[in-house]
Design an enzyme around this catalytic site. Structure first.
Site, PDB file in Angstrom:
ATOM      1  N   HIS A  67       0.865  -1.183   0.000  1.00 66.09           N
ATOM      2  CA  HIS A  67       0.000   0.000   0.000  1.00 66.09           C
ATOM      3  C   HIS A  67       0.899   1.228   0.000  1.00 66.09           C
ATOM      4  O   HIS A  67       1.696   1.435   0.913  1.00 66.09           O
ATOM      5  CB  HIS A  67      -0.911   0.014   1.222  1.00 66.09           C
ATOM      6  CG  HIS A  67      -1.880   1.159   1.211  1.00 66.09           C
ATOM      7  ND1 HIS A  67      -3.173   1.045   0.724  1.00 66.09           N
ATOM      8  CD2 HIS A  67      -1.760   2.449   1.618  1.00 66.09           C
ATOM      9  CE1 HIS A  67      -3.786   2.196   0.827  1.00 66.09           C
ATOM     10  NE2 HIS A  67      -2.957   3.065   1.367  1.00 66.09           N
ATOM     11  N   CYS A  68       0.763   2.045  -1.041  1.00 68.60           N
ATOM     12  CA  CYS A  68       1.628   3.220  -1.203  1.00 68.60           C
ATOM     13  C   CYS A  68       0.907   4.460  -0.694  1.00 68.60           C
ATOM     14  O   CYS A  68      -0.110   4.872  -1.265  1.00 68.60           O
ATOM     15  CB  CYS A  68       2.000   3.398  -2.671  1.00 68.60           C
ATOM     16  SG  CYS A  68       3.125   4.789  -2.959  1.00 68.60           S
ATOM     17  N   PRO A  69       1.409   5.108   0.374  1.00 67.69           N
ATOM     18  CA  PRO A  69       0.743   6.333   0.855  1.00 67.69           C
ATOM     19  C   PRO A  69       0.884   7.497  -0.116  1.00 67.69           C
ATOM     20  O   PRO A  69       0.049   8.403  -0.113  1.00 67.69           O
ATOM     21  CB  PRO A  69       1.467   6.609   2.180  1.00 67.69           C
ATOM     22  CG  PRO A  69       2.788   5.950   2.042  1.00 67.69           C
ATOM     23  CD  PRO A  69       2.561   4.737   1.198  1.00 67.69           C
ATOM     24  N   ASN A 108      -1.984   6.994  -2.224  1.00 68.57           N
ATOM     25  CA  ASN A 108      -3.233   6.801  -1.487  1.00 68.57           C
ATOM     26  C   ASN A 108      -4.019   5.653  -2.104  1.00 68.57           C
ATOM     27  O   ASN A 108      -5.247   5.694  -2.235  1.00 68.57           O
ATOM     28  CB  ASN A 108      -4.076   8.079  -1.491  1.00 68.57           C
ATOM     29  CG  ASN A 108      -5.206   8.029  -0.473  1.00 68.57           C
ATOM     30  OD1 ASN A 108      -5.113   7.345   0.543  1.00 68.57           O
ATOM     31  ND2 ASN A 108      -6.287   8.738  -0.743  1.00 68.57           N
ATOM     32  N   ASN A 109      -3.300   4.618  -2.464  1.00 68.75           N
ATOM     33  CA  ASN A 109      -3.895   3.483  -3.159  1.00 68.75           C
ATOM     34  C   ASN A 109      -2.983   2.270  -2.998  1.00 68.75           C
ATOM     35  O   ASN A 109      -1.771   2.416  -2.755  1.00 68.75           O
ATOM     36  CB  ASN A 109      -4.079   3.795  -4.644  1.00 68.75           C
ATOM     37  CG  ASN A 109      -5.013   2.828  -5.337  1.00 68.75           C
ATOM     38  OD1 ASN A 109      -5.629   1.976  -4.696  1.00 68.75           O
ATOM     39  ND2 ASN A 109      -5.120   2.940  -6.651  1.00 68.75           N
TER      40      ASN A 109
END
Length: 375
Positions: free
Chosen positions: A182-184, A187-188
């Site tokens: 999960h890549c901040p 945001n996805n």
């Protein structure tokens, strides 16, 4: 005879009465505490018993509050991180157009101006396109119906069928097909349908930052020297102001436009160089993973599986790897030679190979097949 029987029964009654009195007044509290201790220990063991418990499970249980805090912070600050990426990238682009482009047009020869114009805009278009697609494209989620997928396990959080290479994201609170992480900054989640967009964004952003740092090296040092000169002139001006009675003239000062120009050039170069180092390391790591045909999560799972098979004298083989070149073709969606240009060097919205529900695997042993299909 009767007297002896009466005496014997009286003695036995007295002995039993003494034992009951002693147990009631002396040993009863200790016995009750001991029984409570045994009962509490049995309840605790029955509540915490798990035949699959190991050191990893214990560590996960201890760090569960930390995971919960990080998941909620990442979930709420994802929009902030995306806005930060857009603001920082836009600031560098504005500095290039306002400050550097007029200087390049005045001082560079025509071939270099043409090169910077073509390459710079191509790189910028690729960055914006892939970042937008990585944000807006869903990573892919398994259907809830059992008849639509070949499930290899059940997600213990979703309580739903889970295909191979599918993992649960605690931040999105959903299972993701071929989940990488999960890549901040997006945001996805990075999964089956947007993994290529994520990697392409990292690649072209790194290329753009390296290009900006290398091409702006001389401008950076000139701007840095000008800033140091501004500081020196400011000190001299203060000294002259303090000694105005001696008739000294104050040194010249830089205008606001000159100060803003030099500081903007230094800011853009430092930002691009920092992003090139940080994002370049991430891009290299994902390049290695893609070459091996695995994701970030599968990397840790495959290492454990490799150690387990080594203890049994067996060799680990990744069932989802088609060789270095084959892995890149599957990842990039390259089916023909022209796709290296139309799908890699140009913006393309082509979907990845497969649906993410079923995977073609390479030959391997039955024991390894059972273990790896459940990851």
């Amino acid at each position: 005879m009767r007297t002896r029987r009466w005496i014997f029964s009286a003695v036995m009654r007295l002995l039993l009465r003494c034992l009951r009195i002693g147990q009631r007044h002396r040993f009863w509290p200790t016995q009750k505490v001991w029984q409570l201790w045994l009962y509490g220990r049995l309840c605790l063991r029955s509540l915490l018993y798990n035949s699959f418990t190991d050191s990893d499970t214990a560590l996960d249980a201890l760090f569960e509050p930390v995971y919960w805090l990080v998941d909620h912070i990442t979930r709420w600050f994802g929009v902030v991180f995306v806005a930060l990426v857009i603001i920082l990238t836009s600031s560098v682009v504005c500095i290039v157009y306002v400050c550097l482009l007029p200087l390049i047009l005045r001082t560079y020869p025509l071939p270099w101006v043409f090169w910077h114009f073509i390459y710079g805009h191509w790189n910028l278009v690729m960055i914006v396109f892939h970042y937008y697609m990585a944000i807006t494209t869903q990573p892919g989620y398994p259907p809830q119906s059992k008849s639509d997928i070949a499930a290899v396990s059940i997600c213990r959080k979703c309580i739903a069928p889970k295909p191979a290479r599918t993992h649960h994201c605690s931040i999105c609170n959903r299972c993701v097909l071929k989940m990488d992480h999960h890549c901040p900054w997006l945001n996805n989640c990075v999964g089956h349908f947007n993994h290529r967009y994520f990697f392409s964004f990292c690649l072209f952003m790194t290329m753009g930052c390296i290009y900006s740092s290398v091409s702006g090296w001389d401008m950076f040092w000139e701007a840095y020297a000008a800033i140091e000169k501004m500081k020196l002139l400011a000190k001299e001006r203060l000294q002259v102001t303090a000694n105005q009675t001696y008739g000294q003239t104050p040194p010249p000062t830089f205008t606001f436009q000159e100060r803003a120009f030099h500081k903007s050039v230094v800011y853009a170069w430092v930002l691009c160089s920092s992003v090139a180092l940080a994002l370049g390391a991430l891009m290299i790591w994902h390049t290695v993973l893609i070459t091996r045909g695995e994701t970030s999560i599968e990397r840790h799972i495959n290492r454990k599986e490799k150690r387990r098979l080594q203890k049994k004298g067996k060799v680990f083989r990744n069932p989802y790897s088609y060789g270095p070149l084959g892995n890149w073709k599957v990842f990039l969606g390259v089916e023909r030679k022209r796709h290296w240009v139309t799908r890699v060097l140009l913006p393309s919205t082509h979907p990845p190979k497969g649906s993410g529900l079923n995977w073609d695997t390479t030959p391997y042993g039955p024991e390894q097949k059972t273990a790896l299909l459940a990851i």
